[in-house]
Design an enzyme around this catalytic site. Structure first.
Site, PDB file in Angstrom:
ATOM      1  CG  ASP A   1     -24.643 -45.772 -28.574  1.00 47.34           C
ATOM      2  OD1 ASP A   1     -25.189 -46.374 -27.478  1.00 47.34           O
ATOM      3  OD2 ASP A   1     -25.407 -44.604 -29.155  1.00 47.34           O
TER       4      ASP A   1
ATOM      5  CG  ASP B   1     -25.869 -44.984 -36.758  1.00 50.98           C
ATOM      6  OD1 ASP B   1     -27.191 -45.728 -36.970  1.00 50.98           O
ATOM      7  OD2 ASP B   1     -25.908 -44.046 -35.947  1.00 50.98           O
TER       8      ASP B   1
ATOM      9  CG  ASP C   1     -21.159 -46.923 -35.100  1.00 46.82           C
ATOM     10  OD1 ASP C   1     -21.961 -46.313 -35.644  1.00 46.82           O
ATOM     11  OD2 ASP C   1     -21.401 -47.286 -33.607  1.00 46.82           O
TER      12      ASP C   1
ATOM     13  CG  ASP D   1     -21.101 -41.252 -31.920  1.00 44.12           C
ATOM     14  OD1 ASP D   1     -22.288 -40.727 -31.541  1.00 44.12           O
ATOM     15  OD2 ASP D   1     -20.219 -41.457 -30.796  1.00 44.12           O
TER      16      ASP D   1
ATOM     17  CG  ASP E   1     -16.315 -44.542 -32.431  1.00 39.36           C
ATOM     18  OD1 ASP E   1     -15.084 -43.448 -32.177  1.00 39.36           O
ATOM     19  OD2 ASP E   1     -17.164 -44.558 -31.798  1.00 39.36           O
TER      20      ASP E   1
ATOM     21  CB  SER F   1      25.484 -42.946 -31.653  1.00 41.36           C
ATOM     22  OG  SER F   1      25.253 -41.990 -30.611  1.00 41.36           O
TER      23      SER F   1
ATOM     24  CG  ASP G   1      21.995 -42.674 -31.982  1.00 46.21           C
ATOM     25  OD1 ASP G   1      22.155 -43.738 -32.319  1.00 46.21           O
ATOM     26  OD2 ASP G   1      22.436 -42.026 -31.046  1.00 46.21           O
TER      27      ASP G   1
END
Length: 849
Positions: A61, A67, A117, A119, A124, A395, A680
């Site tokens: 922020d 925080d 942090d 929010d 985040d 394959s 594959d």
């Protein structure tokens, strides 16, 4: 001894791609010498982690300070992620919070510290630190300041390690993986109600045991008869896992809208909860306990924990399984006789003198299937097929092998028969694969599989389509049925290839090779294998928890060739000829709105973007598949619950010296995952070299048939890189510009100074002298013969394009004969390689293998 990974604003799953390092590893790594599992006894330690403070933290922020809080994860010791309290509006938060773990010294204990942090809506992630606890000195307190980012952000953490008073525990290990003792927790739950309140709605218990295989169970309080009865439950968990049995009583009330509307809502309320520490349940003793849930609610538990004493169901070891070793003993006798004739030897060779020859077929759809038939036919005509010990495919080549091995005596018979049968199937139209009746069959099969508890993915649908392409009927055969084809050493040993990938990580960055044989499926990287009959069953901590039937081989074919499942829309377009309009008759229209077309270079986990207009009930299922299924073969991870050994970094099977490689993050490696995502092998290397270059197979000659169009030497260059990173002997691939522009029919690569390096014979798919010669030394004479040989394999209008699944009979014959001719025309080179390998084999025997 310690190191850290510092990654700004990236989720944990992206750590390996961020360019930072986890471990300060030694570059002079040596193998541990483990070939079989063994038992080791290691002590416990108590680890104390004190989160002190952080400095100069910039949050997400811009209008306020961060925080901050810190999350701690040490999954080898605790299933719980701990976290500190939140320090509001501070660039220099201080916590001084202490967390404790009990760790076992046998495993690689790696602590993850993540700074967040907080929010209002979502937290985040700012930075992650991965700290290797291995090697800490007991009794010595250590403070570590982690430099988080370049702008002076720091995190102070204090560590203290001391030896635990708990008795050491014995584990089973192969030097890469560790199997702890496993507990089976069997219980019976019964609700006791002391409340006078009249209950409404339905009630159920939610019982969870973090760290267990089952995780959480939902159990109704009443049986169908309405009587309160004890209901059994079972959990499987590690003996030393510090966890708690959590019990919740939940009430669900169904509310009918407007009194008459068929619509309804369900409201759930937790009436109470309680816990029972796992450590309070002594193994082998029956315990009766009453757990208070609050609000005058209690529950009676009758529980008993027992240590599972049976042998592991996952084979831990890097050696070959006993069945493969028995096969080699028998096959070498066959090869000895064939080599005596081919090389005109005076006497047959001993088992130790017989060169180990592996033949590889690359991917390439029906082009690869057809060409592989021709290449093998060429070897048979030269009487060299009996010299081959291993046949491996990827394959489209696996489609050829799976058909051949339905006959237990296939290589002892003239291959013209199987080739004729394949021509008949391939020359037919494939439109019937997408008829209404066939689509109904597909989804009935897939629904039945999902209802039985199996994981169903997009490749399963593709497998059923391939079944029709190859057989035009239902094929009930399984991979384990092919044991009959190798029991007497009568055919080469088949090895089918797939790679395990990770969502959001490209196959170039991370791909673990998984081998499928008639006896075992497993990862030689980890030294972990299960019986082929048990593949796709549920395992935990090396034990078989729930057995599922072995999947039919068509589902494996879909997985082995899943590059086409990733581009199934293109397959529809090519086979049906009118896009997806055939679906209109069924009531839906599906439109592809993604312009990405080349399957090989796409993310194997990614489906094309689709716009779907819903229709009838059948197409609702079809719609669900298009929208929600990944293109990887999602299956149960049989390594789940096993941990990385403390010294796994010493194995050259892991690329840990590259700090950003996923191998350097033990908490993120496959044993920690619930599922395997098998695709594959072409998403990594379009030829199964990694399965035969492993030292356990001791291969002397690799005959590589490359059926891809573009970059005919790419598989060699990628394999050279793969081997170099893992310290595996492989010849240096040196090519000039002329080779790249105009490849020759064959190339031989070898290291004359190192007899442990395999001789590699590489055959690109080109039409060179075949244009002029119908057989080696015999020129084409008639106009018809010249016309037959005058064709281009590659090209815009070529019938052999990868998404062509039907060839005209003449086109099929041309490709078979070309592939066979290129082998026959280089007979002398093959014999020279065999002669060289024989001499090198004797030299290896002299110097000690």
């Amino acid at each position: 001894m310690f190191s850290q990974v510092l990654l700004g604003r990236l989720p944990p799953r992206m750590l390996p791609l961020a360019g930072a390092a986890l471990l300060l590893q030694r570059k002079d790594r040596k193998e541990t010498g483990f070939y079989h599992w063994r038992r080791e006894k290691h002590p416990y330690y108590n680890l104390t982690v004190k989160i002190l403070r952080a400095r100069n933290i910039k949050g997400t922020d811009l209008l306020s300070k961060a925080d901050c809080y810190v999350e701690l994860s040490l999954p080898t010791a605790s299933p719980i992620t701990y976290r500190t309290r939140v320090i509001d509006n501070s660039s220099d938060p201080e916590w001084n919070e202490t967390f404790r773990y009990r760790i076992h010294n046998a495993v690689k204990n790696t602590l993850e510290l993540t700074l967040f942090d907080e929010d209002v809506l979502v937290s985040d992630e700012l930075t992650s630190v991965v700290f290797d606890v291995t090697g800490m000195v007991p009794g010595r307190r250590m403070k570590n300041t982690f430099k988080l980012r370049e702008d002076k952000e720091e995190l102070d953490v204090e560590f203290f390690l001391e030896k635990s008073s708990d008795a050491p525990t014995e584990v089973i290990t192969n030097g890469a993986l560790v199997a702890y003792p496993c507990l089976s927790l069997n219980g019976i739950i019964n609700k006791k109600d002391k409340s006078n309140l009249k209950e409404q709605g339905s009630h159920q218990f939610k019982i969870s045991l973090p760290g267990s295989y089952e995780k959480k169970l939902c159990i109704p309080c009443k049986t169908d008869s309405g009587q309160n009865r004890g209901i059994p439950f079972v959990f499987h968990v590690g003996k030393d896992m510090c966890s708690e049995l959590d019990v919740e009583l939940e009430q669900t009330i169904t509310v009918i809208q407007d009194g008459v509307s068929p619509d309804f809502e369900k409201h759930s309320t937790v009436l109470g909860s309680g816990t029972v520490p796992l450590q309070s349940l002594p193994p082998g003793k029956e315990i009766e306990t009453t757990v208070p849930l609050g609000k005058e609610q209690t529950v009676d538990l009758h529980v008993k924990t027992e240590q599972m004493t049976k042998d592991l169901d996952v084979r831990l070891g890097f050696d070959l399984c006993k069945e493969e070793r028995k096969f080699l003993n028998k096959r070498k006798q066959v090869a000895s006789g064939a080599l005596k004739k081919a090389l005109k030897l005076r006497e047959e060779l001993s088992d130790e003198e017989v060169p180990v020859v592996a033949v590889l077929g690359s991917g390439g759809g029906m082009r690869a299937l057809t060409s592989f038939y021709g290449s093998l036919f060429g070897l048979q005509q030269l009487n060299l097929l009996d010299c081959v010990l291993y046949l491996s495919g990827i394959s489209g080549s696996t489609w050829c092998l799976s058909s051949l091995y339905q006959d237990p005596e296939w290589s002892c018979k003239d291959l013209r028969g199987p080739i004729s049968n394949a021509r008949e199937k391939i020359s037919r139209s494939k439109v019937g694969a997408f008829s209404s009746e066939r689509l109904k069959y597909y989804f009935q099969e897939l629904n039945a599989m999902e209802n039985s508890g199996r994981k169903v993915s997009f490749t399963d649908l593709w497998g059923l389509i391939i079944e029709y392409f190859l057989q035009q009927k239902e094929d009930q055969s399984k991979l384990s049925d092919q044991q009959e084809a190798v029991k007497q050493g009568q055919n080469p040993y088949p090895i089918y290839a797939a790679v395990n990938v990770r969502p959001n990580v490209s196959g170039e960055d991370f791909a673990e090779w998984c081998e499928f044989t008639p006896y075992e499926v497993g990862f030689r990287k980890y030294g972990a294998f299960v019986r082929t009959e048990d593949f796709d069953s549920e395992f935990f901590m090396g034990r078989l928890i729930k057995k599922h039937p072995e999947p039919r081989i068509c589902y494996l074919l879909g997985m082995w060739g899943s590059a086409f499942a990733a581009s199934l829309d293109d397959v529809f377009l090519k086979v049906v000829g009118s896009g997806l309009s055939f679906l209109e008759s069924l009531g839906d229209v599906v439109k592809v709105i993604d312009d990405c077309r080349r399957a090989h270079f796409r993310d194997p986990m990614r489906l094309k973007t689709r716009l779907i207009i819903p229709g009838g009930p059948l197409l609702q299922i079809f719609q669900d598949f298009f929208k929600s299924r990944v293109t990887a073969g999602e299956t149960f991870n049989f390594m789940q619950g096993l941990y990385l050994h403390r010294d796994y970094v010493s194995l050259n099977k892991f690329v840990v010296w590259k700090g950003t490689h996923l191998d350097a993050f033990p908490n993120m490696l496959t044993p920690m995952e619930e599922n395997l995502y098998l695709v594959d092998g072409g998403f990594s290397i379009n030829s199964p070299f990694p399965l035969v270059v492993q030292p356990e197979r001791d291969v002397d000659i690799i005959v590589s048939f490359n059926y891809s169009w573009e970059a005919p030497f790419e598989v060699l260059q990628l394999t050279q890189k793969y081997c170099k990173e893992r310290g595996i002997p492989f010849p240096q691939i040196i090519l000039n510009e002329e080779d790249e522009e105009n490849p020759k029919e064959y190339y031989m690569f070898m290291d004359a100074d190192n007899p442990r390096t395999p001789i590699v014979l590489h055959f690109p798919l080109i039409n060179d002298t075949f244009r002029k010669y119908k057989a080696p030394g015999i020129e084409r004479e008639t106009e018809e013969e010249r016309f037959f040989g005058d064709f281009t394999v590659e090209g815009k209008d070529s019938p052999y394009r990868t998404l062509n699944f039907s060839f005209e009979s003449q086109d099929f014959d041309r490709l078979v004969e070309l592939s066979s001719y290129n082998v026959l025309n280089n007979r002398d080179t093959l014999l020279k390689a065999l002669s060289l390998a024989l001499k090198r084999r004797k030299l290896k025997k002299m110097i000690g293998n």
